[in-house]
Design a protein around this motif. Structure first.
Motif, mmCIF file in Angstrom:
data_model
loop_
_atom_site.group_PDB
_atom_site.id
_atom_site.type_symbol
_atom_site.label_atom_id
_atom_site.label_comp_id
_atom_site.label_asym_id
_atom_site.label_seq_id
_atom_site.Cartn_x
_atom_site.Cartn_y
_atom_site.Cartn_z
ATOM 1 N N ASP A 13 37.288 58.286 43.447
ATOM 2 C CA ASP A 13 36.546 59.472 43.875
ATOM 3 C C ASP A 13 37.388 60.319 44.826
ATOM 4 O O ASP A 13 37.425 61.553 44.708
ATOM 5 C CB ASP A 13 35.240 59.051 44.559
ATOM 6 C CG ASP A 13 34.411 60.249 45.000
ATOM 7 O OD1 ASP A 13 33.946 60.990 44.118
ATOM 8 O OD2 ASP A 13 34.252 60.439 46.225
ATOM 9 N N TYR A 14 38.087 59.667 45.741
ATOM 10 C CA TYR A 14 38.932 60.409 46.680
ATOM 11 C C TYR A 14 40.122 61.046 45.952
ATOM 12 O O TYR A 14 40.480 62.205 46.204
ATOM 13 C CB TYR A 14 39.431 59.487 47.793
ATOM 14 C CG TYR A 14 40.322 60.195 48.779
ATOM 15 C CD1 TYR A 14 39.795 61.092 49.696
ATOM 16 C CD2 TYR A 14 41.703 59.994 48.763
ATOM 17 C CE1 TYR A 14 40.609 61.772 50.591
ATOM 18 C CE2 TYR A 14 42.529 60.663 49.651
ATOM 19 C CZ TYR A 14 41.977 61.548 50.559
ATOM 20 O OH TYR A 14 42.790 62.221 51.437
ATOM 21 N N PHE A 34 48.538 71.722 49.992
ATOM 22 C CA PHE A 34 48.441 70.393 50.590
ATOM 23 C C PHE A 34 49.285 70.341 51.860
ATOM 24 O O PHE A 34 50.437 70.788 51.870
ATOM 25 C CB PHE A 34 48.955 69.328 49.616
ATOM 26 C CG PHE A 34 48.025 69.043 48.472
ATOM 27 C CD1 PHE A 34 46.938 68.196 48.630
ATOM 28 C CD2 PHE A 34 48.238 69.625 47.234
ATOM 29 C CE1 PHE A 34 46.079 67.931 47.574
ATOM 30 C CE2 PHE A 34 47.389 69.369 46.168
ATOM 31 C CZ PHE A 34 46.300 68.517 46.338
ATOM 32 N N ASN A 35 48.709 69.791 52.921
ATOM 33 C CA ASN A 35 49.523 69.534 54.107
ATOM 34 C C ASN A 35 50.031 68.098 54.054
ATOM 35 O O ASN A 35 49.644 67.315 53.178
ATOM 36 C CB ASN A 35 48.738 69.817 55.394
ATOM 37 C CG ASN A 35 47.456 68.990 55.488
ATOM 38 O OD1 ASN A 35 47.443 67.806 55.145
ATOM 39 N ND2 ASN A 35 46.380 69.622 55.960
ATOM 40 N N ARG A 41 47.663 60.711 52.653
ATOM 41 C CA ARG A 41 46.414 59.983 52.414
ATOM 42 C C ARG A 41 46.230 59.697 50.927
ATOM 43 O O ARG A 41 45.786 58.610 50.544
ATOM 44 C CB ARG A 41 45.227 60.783 52.953
ATOM 45 C CG ARG A 41 45.099 60.758 54.476
ATOM 46 C CD ARG A 41 43.802 61.401 54.918
ATOM 47 N NE ARG A 41 42.641 60.641 54.449
ATOM 48 C CZ ARG A 41 41.379 61.062 54.563
ATOM 49 N NH1 ARG A 41 41.130 62.249 55.110
ATOM 50 N NH2 ARG A 41 40.384 60.319 54.129
ATOM 51 N N LEU A 42 46.585 60.663 50.085
ATOM 52 C CA LEU A 42 46.487 60.437 48.641
ATOM 53 C C LEU A 42 47.475 59.358 48.199
ATOM 54 O O LEU A 42 47.128 58.445 47.441
ATOM 55 C CB LEU A 42 46.746 61.740 47.884
ATOM 56 C CG LEU A 42 45.574 62.720 47.835
ATOM 57 C CD1 LEU A 42 46.039 64.103 47.403
ATOM 58 C CD2 LEU A 42 44.493 62.201 46.881
ATOM 59 N N TYR A 43 48.714 59.484 48.680
ATOM 60 C CA TYR A 43 49.726 58.491 48.311
ATOM 61 C C TYR A 43 49.309 57.095 48.784
ATOM 62 O O TYR A 43 49.414 56.114 48.038
ATOM 63 C CB TYR A 43 51.078 58.866 48.913
ATOM 64 C CG TYR A 43 52.143 57.816 48.665
ATOM 65 C CD1 TYR A 43 52.892 57.833 47.494
ATOM 66 C CD2 TYR A 43 52.366 56.785 49.587
ATOM 67 C CE1 TYR A 43 53.850 56.856 47.245
ATOM 68 C CE2 TYR A 43 53.312 55.808 49.349
ATOM 69 C CZ TYR A 43 54.055 55.850 48.179
ATOM 70 O OH TYR A 43 54.988 54.878 47.928
ATOM 71 N N PHE A 111 52.067 61.986 44.073
ATOM 72 C CA PHE A 111 50.918 61.202 44.534
ATOM 73 C C PHE A 111 50.941 59.791 43.945
ATOM 74 O O PHE A 111 50.639 58.812 44.631
ATOM 75 C CB PHE A 111 49.602 61.879 44.126
ATOM 76 C CG PHE A 111 49.390 63.246 44.713
ATOM 77 C CD1 PHE A 111 49.958 63.614 45.927
ATOM 78 C CD2 PHE A 111 48.614 64.188 44.049
ATOM 79 C CE1 PHE A 111 49.761 64.877 46.468
ATOM 80 C CE2 PHE A 111 48.406 65.450 44.579
ATOM 81 C CZ PHE A 111 48.980 65.801 45.785
ATOM 82 N N PHE A 112 51.290 59.695 42.663
ATOM 83 C CA PHE A 112 51.249 58.416 41.945
ATOM 84 C C PHE A 112 52.618 57.731 41.901
ATOM 85 O O PHE A 112 52.820 56.825 41.103
ATOM 86 C CB PHE A 112 50.771 58.645 40.508
ATOM 87 C CG PHE A 112 49.305 58.954 40.368
ATOM 88 C CD1 PHE A 112 48.414 57.984 39.931
ATOM 89 C CD2 PHE A 112 48.809 60.214 40.650
ATOM 90 C CE1 PHE A 112 47.058 58.265 39.780
ATOM 91 C CE2 PHE A 112 47.465 60.511 40.505
ATOM 92 C CZ PHE A 112 46.580 59.534 40.075
ATOM 93 N N SER A 113 53.548 58.148 42.736
ATOM 94 C CA SER A 113 54.940 57.697 42.594
ATOM 95 C C SER A 113 55.114 56.189 42.733
ATOM 96 O O SER A 113 56.085 55.624 42.226
ATOM 97 C CB SER A 113 55.839 58.414 43.609
ATOM 98 O OG SER A 113 55.445 58.124 44.938
#
Length: 319
Positions: A13-14, A34-35, A41-43, A111-113
């Motif tokens: 969800d996030y 994006f900051n 936080r996403l990573y 993000f998904f690295s």
């Protein structure tokens, strides 16, 4: 990097909220970039979801969701926006969607690295990397469906330019670059989906022109037109075609304008007054350059024409 246990629904969800923000940015809507905190936080969320113990390790689910994110966005937004348009408007939309797609790949792959760095690199090396997954989605779901229409629109514009109209060369270059980039390091898409058809179109165009010019023009005018056509085709390569096309394109034009008409050109050459009879079947390859040198020298120094023309021919043969 602190560890925090994350359930699937909570974590996804996030992540989805971050993906929606990215889509709004890509589409040019009013959305701040994006900051560094949002990015981290996403990573970190994805990282934590990938290092949890089974059955709460969600690496495979996140890898699948990464691909599905592109598939859903292409199906709902990208493909409809391209196929509903035609001609130059379609080309503009195609380029815009490709550029936006590359932005999506760049951000989502960051993000998904961790999937690239760990899940794929250490456990599933046969899986395509994140960048390749994103490119494959566009290639399979957009490019494969519209490349024929895109090619047709490009060839129409090239045809208009050959007839003297002004066209958007920058747009053509951007479109043709997609045929190259979509091959991911290979030229198969460009050659099979565009270049081959472009050469056929070139053949048809110049065979038609040759059939008219050979009857309408003198030898001198015909060869000047042929030389100008060669110059313009080289100019097209330098502005928007891939450099690998130049030799094929030039040979194509020479073949249909000169080689196939060499017998009639020889007859025209001998029937025109004031021209040295240097044209033979054996020197067709040097035909246009030698002819231009011949004409220029005969016009500038008629009294010394025969000697200087021979020198020009010898120099041309040595080039």
């Amino acid at each position: 990097m602190g560890y925090q246990f994350i359930e699937w629904d909570q974590g996804w969800d996030y992540i989805q909220k971050g993906i929606m923000k990215l889509k709004r940015i890509v589409e040019g809507l009013s959305e701040p970039q994006f900051n560094s905190e949002e990015y981290m936080r996403l990573y970190t969320t994805i990282y934590n979801m990938c290092i949890q113990k089974h059955p709460h390790n969600y690496s495979r689910q996140l890898y699948d969701k990464y691909r599905e994110t592109f598939e859903e966005y292409i199906t709902s937004t990208v493909l409809p926006s391209v196929i509903e348009k035609h001609g130059e408007c379609m080309l503009q939309e195609f380029v815009k969607c490709w550029e936006n797609h590359k932005i999506m790949i760049r951000w989502l792959s960051r993000f998904f690295s961790f999937l690239d760095d760990y899940y794929i690199a250490q456990n599933h090396t046969s899986y395509p990397g994140l960048n390749e997954v994103g490119l494959n989605c566009f290639r399979n779901m957009v490019y494969q469906k519209v490349n024929a229409n895109v090619r047709f629109a490009v060839l129409v514009l090239i045809g208009k330019e050959r007839e003297g109209e002004q066209i958007d060369r920058a747009l053509l270059k951007n479109v043709i670059d997609i045929f190259v980039e979509i091959g991911m390091g290979q030229m198969d898409a460009y050659e099979k989906d565009f270049e081959g058809y472009m050469l056929i179109d070139t053949r048809d165009y110049y065979s038609h022109k040759a059939s008219r010019w050979i009857w309408e023009d003198t030898y001198t005018n015909y060869m000047l037109k042929a030389e100008e056509c060669l110059r313009r085709e080289r100019d097209r390569v330098s502005h928007y075609l891939h450099p690998s096309s130049e030799k094929k394109l030039v040979e194509n034009v020479k073949h249909w304008l000169v080689v196939l008409n060499v017998t009639q050109l020889i007859e025209k050459k001998h029937s025109d007054s004031g021209c040295s009879a240097w044209l033979t079947v054996d020197n067709v390859e040097e035909l246009s350059r030698k002819f231009i040198a011949n004409v220029i020298l005969e016009q500038e120094v008629p009294a010394q024409g025969s000697t200087l023309v021979q020198q020009a021919e010898d120099a041309a043969m040595q080039e």
